[in-house]
Design a protein around this motif. Structure first.
Motif, PDB file in Angstrom:
ATOM      1  N   GLN A 202       8.763 -31.010 -34.875  1.00  0.00           N
ATOM      2  CA  GLN A 202       8.148 -31.400 -36.151  1.00  0.00           C
ATOM      3  C   GLN A 202       6.736 -30.843 -36.276  1.00  0.00           C
ATOM      4  O   GLN A 202       6.297 -30.515 -37.367  1.00  0.00           O
ATOM      5  CB  GLN A 202       8.040 -32.924 -36.246  1.00  0.00           C
ATOM      6  N   TYR A 203       5.992 -30.840 -35.162  1.00  0.00           N
ATOM      7  CA  TYR A 203       4.620 -30.338 -35.171  1.00  0.00           C
ATOM      8  C   TYR A 203       4.585 -29.036 -34.385  1.00  0.00           C
ATOM      9  O   TYR A 203       5.342 -28.852 -33.439  1.00  0.00           O
ATOM     10  CB  TYR A 203       3.653 -31.316 -34.489  1.00  0.00           C
ATOM     11  N   ARG A 204       3.634 -28.183 -34.794  1.00  0.00           N
ATOM     12  CA  ARG A 204       3.468 -26.933 -34.089  1.00  0.00           C
ATOM     13  C   ARG A 204       2.272 -27.061 -33.155  1.00  0.00           C
ATOM     14  O   ARG A 204       1.186 -27.438 -33.589  1.00  0.00           O
ATOM     15  CB  ARG A 204       3.194 -25.827 -35.107  1.00  0.00           C
ATOM     16  N   ARG A 205       2.473 -26.783 -31.875  1.00  0.00           N
ATOM     17  CA  ARG A 205       1.375 -26.951 -30.934  1.00  0.00           C
ATOM     18  C   ARG A 205       0.518 -25.687 -30.864  1.00  0.00           C
ATOM     19  O   ARG A 205       1.039 -24.577 -30.802  1.00  0.00           O
ATOM     20  CB  ARG A 205       1.917 -27.255 -29.544  1.00  0.00           C
ATOM     21  N   ILE A 206      -0.808 -25.877 -30.921  1.00  0.00           N
ATOM     22  CA  ILE A 206      -1.729 -24.757 -30.712  1.00  0.00           C
ATOM     23  C   ILE A 206      -2.607 -25.164 -29.537  1.00  0.00           C
ATOM     24  O   ILE A 206      -3.137 -26.270 -29.519  1.00  0.00           O
ATOM     25  CB  ILE A 206      -2.664 -24.537 -31.920  1.00  0.00           C
ATOM     26  N   GLU A 207      -2.763 -24.272 -28.583  1.00  0.00           N
ATOM     27  CA  GLU A 207      -3.542 -24.652 -27.413  1.00  0.00           C
ATOM     28  C   GLU A 207      -4.838 -23.875 -27.281  1.00  0.00           C
ATOM     29  O   GLU A 207      -4.881 -22.678 -27.567  1.00  0.00           O
ATOM     30  CB  GLU A 207      -2.725 -24.369 -26.159  1.00  0.00           C
ATOM     31  N   LEU A 208      -5.874 -24.580 -26.862  1.00  0.00           N
ATOM     32  CA  LEU A 208      -7.115 -23.911 -26.460  1.00  0.00           C
ATOM     33  C   LEU A 208      -7.264 -24.216 -24.980  1.00  0.00           C
ATOM     34  O   LEU A 208      -7.749 -25.270 -24.600  1.00  0.00           O
ATOM     35  CB  LEU A 208      -8.318 -24.474 -27.238  1.00  0.00           C
ATOM     36  N   PRO A 209      -6.811 -23.312 -24.145  1.00  0.00           N
ATOM     37  CA  PRO A 209      -6.698 -23.665 -22.732  1.00  0.00           C
ATOM     38  C   PRO A 209      -8.027 -23.774 -21.987  1.00  0.00           C
ATOM     39  O   PRO A 209      -8.171 -24.604 -21.117  1.00  0.00           O
ATOM     40  CB  PRO A 209      -5.824 -22.549 -22.148  1.00  0.00           C
ATOM     41  N   ALA A 210      -9.018 -22.968 -22.352  1.00  0.00           N
ATOM     42  CA  ALA A 210     -10.220 -22.940 -21.508  1.00  0.00           C
ATOM     43  C   ALA A 210     -11.404 -23.544 -22.228  1.00  0.00           C
ATOM     44  O   ALA A 210     -11.397 -23.702 -23.438  1.00  0.00           O
ATOM     45  CB  ALA A 210     -10.545 -21.499 -21.136  1.00  0.00           C
ATOM     46  N   ARG A 211     -12.401 -23.908 -21.491  1.00  0.00           N
ATOM     47  CA  ARG A 211     -13.627 -24.343 -22.114  1.00  0.00           C
ATOM     48  C   ARG A 211     -14.334 -23.141 -22.719  1.00  0.00           C
ATOM     49  O   ARG A 211     -14.409 -22.082 -22.090  1.00  0.00           O
ATOM     50  CB  ARG A 211     -14.540 -25.002 -21.083  1.00  0.00           C
ATOM     51  N   ALA A 212     -14.827 -23.311 -23.937  1.00  0.00           N
ATOM     52  CA  ALA A 212     -15.513 -22.203 -24.603  1.00  0.00           C
ATOM     53  C   ALA A 212     -16.824 -21.899 -23.897  1.00  0.00           C
ATOM     54  O   ALA A 212     -17.393 -22.753 -23.238  1.00  0.00           O
ATOM     55  CB  ALA A 212     -15.781 -22.578 -26.052  1.00  0.00           C
ATOM     56  N   GLY A 213     -17.272 -20.684 -24.007  1.00  0.00           N
ATOM     57  CA  GLY A 213     -18.578 -20.326 -23.466  1.00  0.00           C
ATOM     58  C   GLY A 213     -18.640 -20.351 -21.950  1.00  0.00           C
ATOM     59  O   GLY A 213     -19.709 -20.399 -21.368  1.00  0.00           O
ATOM     60  N   GLY A 214     -17.486 -20.345 -21.277  1.00  0.00           N
ATOM     61  CA  GLY A 214     -17.466 -20.183 -19.828  1.00  0.00           C
ATOM     62  C   GLY A 214     -17.756 -21.431 -19.006  1.00  0.00           C
ATOM     63  O   GLY A 214     -17.917 -21.345 -17.797  1.00  0.00           O
ATOM     64  N   ALA A 215     -17.842 -22.619 -19.636  1.00  0.00           N
ATOM     65  CA  ALA A 215     -18.086 -23.821 -18.843  1.00  0.00           C
ATOM     66  C   ALA A 215     -16.876 -24.100 -17.952  1.00  0.00           C
ATOM     67  O   ALA A 215     -15.747 -23.782 -18.290  1.00  0.00           O
ATOM     68  CB  ALA A 215     -18.352 -25.011 -19.754  1.00  0.00           C
ATOM     69  N   VAL A 216     -17.139 -24.695 -16.789  1.00  0.00           N
ATOM     70  CA  VAL A 216     -16.085 -24.912 -15.803  1.00  0.00           C
ATOM     71  C   VAL A 216     -15.520 -26.323 -15.951  1.00  0.00           C
ATOM     72  O   VAL A 216     -16.266 -27.262 -16.208  1.00  0.00           O
ATOM     73  CB  VAL A 216     -16.666 -24.759 -14.377  1.00  0.00           C
ATOM     74  N   ALA A 217     -14.204 -26.474 -15.793  1.00  0.00           N
ATOM     75  CA  ALA A 217     -13.596 -27.799 -15.907  1.00  0.00           C
ATOM     76  C   ALA A 217     -13.993 -28.669 -14.722  1.00  0.00           C
ATOM     77  O   ALA A 217     -14.136 -28.173 -13.602  1.00  0.00           O
ATOM     78  CB  ALA A 217     -12.084 -27.664 -15.973  1.00  0.00           C
ATOM     79  N   PRO A 218     -14.200 -29.960 -14.942  1.00  0.00           N
ATOM     80  CA  PRO A 218     -14.641 -30.821 -13.837  1.00  0.00           C
ATOM     81  C   PRO A 218     -13.506 -31.135 -12.857  1.00  0.00           C
ATOM     82  O   PRO A 218     -12.331 -31.032 -13.209  1.00  0.00           O
ATOM     83  CB  PRO A 218     -15.083 -32.095 -14.552  1.00  0.00           C
ATOM     84  N   ARG A 219     -13.875 -31.518 -11.637  1.00  0.00           N
ATOM     85  CA  ARG A 219     -12.887 -31.924 -10.642  1.00  0.00           C
ATOM     86  C   ARG A 219     -12.709 -33.437 -10.691  1.00  0.00           C
ATOM     87  O   ARG A 219     -13.683 -34.180 -10.705  1.00  0.00           O
ATOM     88  CB  ARG A 219     -13.389 -31.552  -9.230  1.00  0.00           C
ATOM     89  N   LEU A 220     -11.463 -33.896 -10.746  1.00  0.00           N
ATOM     90  CA  LEU A 220     -11.182 -35.332 -10.767  1.00  0.00           C
ATOM     91  C   LEU A 220     -10.798 -35.814  -9.376  1.00  0.00           C
ATOM     92  O   LEU A 220     -10.038 -35.150  -8.684  1.00  0.00           O
ATOM     93  CB  LEU A 220     -10.012 -35.629 -11.718  1.00  0.00           C
ATOM     94  N   LYS A 221     -11.314 -36.991  -8.996  1.00  0.00           N
ATOM     95  CA  LYS A 221     -11.001 -37.503  -7.670  1.00  0.00           C
ATOM     96  C   LYS A 221     -10.921 -39.023  -7.710  1.00  0.00           C
ATOM     97  O   LYS A 221     -11.739 -39.674  -8.360  1.00  0.00           O
ATOM     98  CB  LYS A 221     -12.101 -37.049  -6.712  1.00  0.00           C
ATOM     99  N   VAL A 222      -9.933 -39.571  -6.990  1.00  0.00           N
ATOM    100  CA  VAL A 222      -9.803 -41.020  -6.924  1.00  0.00           C
ATOM    101  C   VAL A 222     -10.644 -41.559  -5.773  1.00  0.00           C
ATOM    102  O   VAL A 222     -10.665 -40.970  -4.694  1.00  0.00           O
ATOM    103  CB  VAL A 222      -8.318 -41.401  -6.729  1.00  0.00           C
ATOM    104  N   LEU A 223     -11.368 -42.652  -6.015  1.00  0.00           N
ATOM    105  CA  LEU A 223     -12.045 -43.349  -4.931  1.00  0.00           C
ATOM    106  C   LEU A 223     -11.247 -44.614  -4.645  1.00  0.00           C
ATOM    107  O   LEU A 223     -11.220 -45.531  -5.454  1.00  0.00           O
ATOM    108  CB  LEU A 223     -13.475 -43.732  -5.327  1.00  0.00           C
ATOM    109  N   ASP A 224     -10.581 -44.632  -3.503  1.00  0.00           N
ATOM    110  CA  ASP A 224      -9.801 -45.801  -3.119  1.00  0.00           C
ATOM    111  C   ASP A 224     -10.785 -46.884  -2.684  1.00  0.00           C
ATOM    112  O   ASP A 224     -11.438 -46.755  -1.646  1.00  0.00           O
ATOM    113  CB  ASP A 224      -8.889 -45.399  -1.960  1.00  0.00           C
ATOM    114  N   VAL A 225     -10.902 -47.960  -3.466  1.00  0.00           N
ATOM    115  CA  VAL A 225     -11.911 -48.964  -3.118  1.00  0.00           C
ATOM    116  C   VAL A 225     -11.312 -50.150  -2.355  1.00  0.00           C
ATOM    117  O   VAL A 225     -12.000 -51.131  -2.115  1.00  0.00           O
ATOM    118  CB  VAL A 225     -12.672 -49.468  -4.373  1.00  0.00           C
ATOM    119  N   ARG A 226     -10.017 -50.038  -1.970  1.00  0.00           N
ATOM    120  CA  ARG A 226      -9.445 -51.147  -1.205  1.00  0.00           C
ATOM    121  C   ARG A 226     -10.228 -51.319   0.098  1.00  0.00           C
ATOM    122  O   ARG A 226     -10.531 -50.337   0.778  1.00  0.00           O
ATOM    123  CB  ARG A 226      -7.972 -50.850  -0.874  1.00  0.00           C
TER     124      ARG A 226
END
Ligand code: ADP
Ligand code: ZN
Ligand code: ZN
Length: 722
Positions: free
Chosen positions: A364-388
Motif C-alpha cells: 500500500q505504501y512505497r518505502r523510500i530509504e535514507l540509509p546514511a547520516r547526511a554530512g558524514g556523521a557516524v551512527a552511534p553504538r548501542l550497548k546494554v548495561l546489565d544492571v542486575r
C-alpha cells in the motif's frame, strides 16, 4: 450543530436572501439559545412537521467556509470514528469561526510602548492603577502584545486603559499582517546525496495523484532536507503543502529553518496560538496565501485552496492520536485526505510505526530509504548495561557513571533519558509500609521536590508533603527516581559540570524550553536529563553519550504497543547523540539484557526489531494484522461499567455479525482514576471491513441498553493505548 447528538438538524431557509450554500455557517435558534451551525445539505422535506421547523436567522458565509472535499473528509471521519458530525466539524474550525466571527483576516493588532512609554515609570500613574498595570505589561514586552494576551488572567477590560495610554502618547497600536512575509535572502542548501535526490524525485514524480511514501531514515539522515526540496517543487507548480509535526517538534528552530528556506508565507497552526493568530493562519491557508501550512495534529483539517502535498513528520509519534472527545489519528486521516484529494503523502520517521511498515509489506505504501547520516556523521553504538546485582546510586550504575566521566572529560555532552517526572514516583514509610496513594486513583502520588508537594500524574490531585508517616510517625523515604532526583544526583556526582533538566515541569514557562535548548547547543550545560521532550526532533551535535536509565518500564507493560514505543524511544534518543562528526555512544540500563526484542534492536537496528515485532503481531493477530475498537465505560462504582459492557457484548452476539470477537469486558489497567471506576471491552476483527460494518448497528443500540444511563461511555476506533 456542535452537539454530541448524531445526525443533522433541519431548518427552514432564511426569510429573505439566497439559500446558504453547503459548507456555509448559519446562525439558528437551538433550544433556547442561538448558535452557529454549518449547512451540510439541502433537503426537499423533513421528517418533522413544517410547523415545528425553525428558520435560519442569519447566513454568516456567502461562499462555503468549508469546501466540498474538506467537508466530505469530515463526514468520512465522523463515520469512521463514529463520532457526531457536529463535533467533528467543530474540531476542524478555529474558536473564532465556531463563534460566528466573519471569515475575514484583518491581521493581528498589537500594542507596544512608544519611545516615551518605554522610559516612564508606571508608578507615576498613581491615580490610574489600571493604566499603570497595562503599561507595566507592555514595558515587559517591548516587541508588542495583543489585546487577547493583555486580557489573559485579567478580570477588567484593558481597552479603556489602553485608549488613555494611547492618548498620552505612551502606547501605539499597529497591525501586523497575518503571515510573516518570506525572507529576501535564502541560505544555500547543502548539496544533496544520492539517496536524498532519489527520494525527492520519487515524491515529485508522484505529484498530481495519490501515492503514500514512507520515508524511512535515521535521525540526521536529511529527511527535513527532502521535505524542503519537495515543497519547493510543489511551490513551483503553484500548489500548497501541508506539514504535520508532533507538538514538541514545532519549536522555533524548525520553523526558522522553513522560513529561511522557503520563498512563501507560512501558516502555523498549533495549540498555543492566540485565537486571533489561529483565525488569521487558518484563513490564509484557506485563501492559498500561505504556500505552506505547518501544524500539529488538528492541522490535518486545515483548509487549502490548491492541494499539492501532505507531509507527516515523525509519523510514529503518539501525539498524532487525539485521545479525548473526537478520537482520531492525524496520520491515518492525512493518508485518507491525500487519497481523496489526489495528492501524494509522505510519512517520515526514523522509526516507522508497525502499522505503516505493515502497509509497506502489503504494497500500500512505497518505502523510500535514507540509509546514511547526511554530512558524514557516524551512527552511534548501542550497548546494554546489565544492571542486575549492580550497585545503583540513585538509579545510575557504576558503569554508567564511569562512561559519563569519560565523555565529559573528552569535552562531550551527556544526555540521560527517563520517562518519569518529579523527584520520586512513590513516597513510603520504611517502618510500617504506609504509601502515599492518590485517594482518587489506583496510583501512587509522585513527590515533586521543587514544588514541595505530592501530585497524582493521573488526575492532577495535589497534597502537601507530610512531614512524617501519618500512620506511625516515622520519617518517610522516596522510592524510585524521577528526573528531579536524577538532577540532584548529578549535582552530587559531577558538581563541576552544569546540568539541566528538561521536562514538562521545568519548561512550563513560555520560552523556557527554547532557552534551555539554546543553552544546550551553546554548551552552557554539559549534562541533560529529561523525558520524551528531549527525545524528539532536537539537534544536539555535541552530545556524545546518551543513556536510557530504565528500559524495563517499557518491557513490562500490559499494552502490546509498549515495546514498540520503547524501541522507538531508544532509537530517537540515540539519534540525539553524535550528530556532528563525533561518534556517539548509547547505553541502555535494564534488568532484562536478554529480552528478545531488545536483542534484535541492538543486533540489527530498528529494521530487525520491526521484523521480529511484526512476526509476533501476526502470530497474535494484533494490529496491523487485525483491527481493534475499544468501548470504554466508567462510573462511580466498580460493578456498573462492567455490567453495561456485558450487556453491550451480549447485544453484539445477538447481532451475529461475522468476523468480530469481543475480548472482555475487563477492568482498565488502572481501574480507578479521578474517583471513577473504568472498564473496557475490546472488539477484535481480523478484517477492518467486518469491524466497520459491525460498529454502526451496534453503537446505535448501545444507548438503549438498560445499563447505558448509569455509565459514561465512548468508542475509540483504532485505539493507541490499551
Ligand atoms: P532529519 O530530518 O532526518 O533529522 P535533517 O534534514 O535535519 O535530518 O539533516 C540533519 C543535518 O544534516 C542538518 O543540519 C542538515 O542541514 C544536514 N544535511 C542534510 N542533508 C545534507 C547533505 N546532503 N549534505 C550535508 N549536510 C546535510
Ligand atoms: Zn509508617
Ligand atoms: Zn489521582
Amino acid at each position: 450543530m456542535p452537539t454530541p447528538l448524531h445526525g443533522h438538524f433541519d431548518y427552514l431557509p432564511p426569510a429573505q436572501g439566497p439559500l446558504p450554500p453547503v459548507g456555509a455557517r448559519v446562525r439558528v435558534p437551538f433550544g433556547r439559545r442561538r448558535i452557529v451551525g454549518l449547512v451540510v445539505g439541502h433537503g426537499q422535506g423533513s421528517a418533522l412537521p413544517n410547523a415545528r421547523l425553525k428558520r435560519i436567522e442569519a447566513v454568516l458565509d456567502e461562499t462555503p467556509l468549508l469546501d466540498a472535499p474538506l467537508l466530505n473528509l469530515l463526514r468520512w471521519a465522523a463515520d469512521y470514528y463514529h463520532h457526531p458530525l457536529g463535533e467533528v466539524i467543530s474540531a476542524a474550525l478555529p474558536q473564532t469561526l465556531r463563534q460566528g466571527k466573519l471569515a475575514i483576516a484583518r491581521g493581528i493588532e498589537r500594542y507596544h510602548v512608544t519611545e516615551s512609554g518605554r522610559t516612564i515609570a508606571p508608578d507615576g500613574l498613581t491615580r490610574a492603577p489600571r493604566q499603570a498595570s497595562v503599561l507595566r505589561r507592555l514595558q515587559a514586552n517591548p516587541e508588542g502584545i495583543t489585546l487577547e494576551q493583555l486580557r489573559e488572567g485579567q478580570d477588567t477590560d484593558p481597552r479603556a486603559a489602553l485608549r488613555a495610554l494611547i492618548d498620552k502618547g505612551l502606547v501605539e497600536r499597529h497591525h501586523r499582517p497575518c503571515l510573516e512575509p518570506p525572507r529576501d535572502e535564502r541560505p544555500d542548501a547543502p548539496a544533496l546525496n544520492a539517496a536524498q535526490q532519489a527520494a525527492i524525485s520519487s515524491i515529485t514524480e508522484s505529484l498530481g495523484g495519490f501515492t503514500c511514501h514512507l520515508l524511512e531514515g535515521v535521525t540526521g539522515s536529511g529527511k527535513t532536507e527532502v521535505y524542503l526540496h519537495a515543497i519547493e517543487q510543489v511551490l513551483e507548480r503553484g500548489l500548497q503543502s501541508l506539514v504535520l509535526v508532533p507538538e514538541i517538534a514545532l519549536t522555533p528552530q524548525l520553523l526558522e529553518r522553513f522560513r529561511q528556506r522557503l520563498a512563501t508565507p507560512i501558516a502555523v497552526l498549533h495549540s498555543s496560538l492566540s485565537d486571533g493568530e489561529r483565525h488569521c493562519a487558518w484563513l490564509s491557508a484557506r485563501s492559498g496565501e500561505a504556500g505552506v501550512i505547518i501544524g500539529t495534529r488538528s492541522a490535518v483539517f486545515a483548509p487549502w485552496a490548491r492541494p499539492g502535498l501532505i507531509i507527516v513528520d515523525e509519523e510514529h509519534d503518539a501525539s498524532l492520536k487525539q485521545q479525548e472527545g473526537f478520537r482520531y489519528h492525524a496520520r491515518d486521516l492525512a493518508v485518507m485526505r491525500g487519497h481523496r484529494e489526489a495528492v501524494p503523502v509522505v510519512l517520515g520517521s526514523a522509526t516507522p510505526s508497525l502499522e505503516s511498515l505493515g502497509n509497506v509489506e502489503r504494497g500500500q505504501y512505497r518505502r523510500i530509504e535514507l540509509p546514511a547520516r547526511a554530512g558524514g556523521a557516524v551512527a552511534p553504538r548501542l550497548k546494554v548495561l546489565d544492571v542486575r546485582q549492580q550497585f545503583m546510586d540513585e538509579g545510575l550504575s557504576t558503569a554508567l557513571l564511569d562512561a559519563m566521566q569519560r565523555h565529559l572529560d573528552a569535552d562531550g555532552q551527556v544526555l540521560l533519558f527517563l520517562n518519569r517526572r518529579g523527584f520520586s514516583p512513590a513516597l513510603i514509610c520504611h517502618d510500617c509500609g504506609w504509601v502515599a496513594d492518590c485517594h482518587r486513583c489506583d496510583a501512587r502520588m509522585t513527590w515533586h521536590a521543587c514544588a514541595r508537594l505530592l501530585r497524582c500524574h493521573h488526575c492532577g490531585h495535589e497534597t502537601g508533603l507530610p512531614a512524617r508517616c501519618p500512620s506511625c510517625g516515622s520519617p518517610l523515604a522516596p522510592r524510585g527516581q524521577g528526573t528531579e532526583r536524577i538532577e540532584q544526583a548529578l549535582h552530587k556526582h559531577f558538581p563541576q559540570y552544569p546540568a539541566i533538566r528538561i521536562d514538562r515541569d521545568s519548561t512550563r514557562r513560555k520560552g523556557s524550553l527554547e532557552s534551555a535548548l539554546a543553552g544546550v547547543r551553546e554548551g552552557r550545560y554539559r549534562i541533560l536529563v529529561g523525558t520524551q521532550m528531549l527525545a524528539k526532533g532536537h539537534d544536539f551535535p555535541n552530545v556524545t553519550l546518551a543513556a536510557i536509565l530504565d528500559a524495563d518500564q517499557g518491557l513490562f507493560s500490559v499494552d502490546f504497543r509498549a515495546v514498540e514505543r520503547l524501541a522507538q524511544t531508544i532509537i530517537q534518543v540515540a539519534g540525539r547523540s553524535g550528530r556532528a562528526l563525533r561518534a556517539g555512544e548509547v547505553l541502555i540500563q535494564t534488568h532484562q539484557p536478554d529480552h528478545p526484542l531488545l536483542s534484535s534492536l541492538l543486533g540489527g537496528g530498528y529494521r530487525a526489531f520491526a521484523r521480529t515485532a511484526l512476526a509476533e503481531r501476526r502470530e497474535a493477530t494484533l494490529p496491523p494484522y487485525a483491527s481493534l475498537a475499544l468501548l470504554r465505560a466508567e462510573a462511580v462504582d466498580a460493578q456498573t461499567p462492567l455490567a453495561f459492557l456485558e450487556q453491550a457484548r451480549d447485544h453484539l452476539q445477538t447481532l451475529s455479525l461475522p468476523g468480530i470477537h469481543p475480548w472482555g469486558p475487563a477492568p482498565a489497567p488502572m481501574e480507578r482514576r479521578a474517583g471513577r471506576y473504568r472498564a473496557h471491552l475490546l472488539l477484535h476483527a481480523p478484517r477492518r471491513q467486518d469491524l466497520q460494518r459491525a460498529l454502526g448497528p451496534w453503537l446505535t443500540e448501545l444507548a438503549r441498553l438498560p445499563g447505558a444511563r448509569q455509565v459514561r461511555w465512548s468508542i475509540d476506533v483504532d485505539p493507541a493505548d490499551l
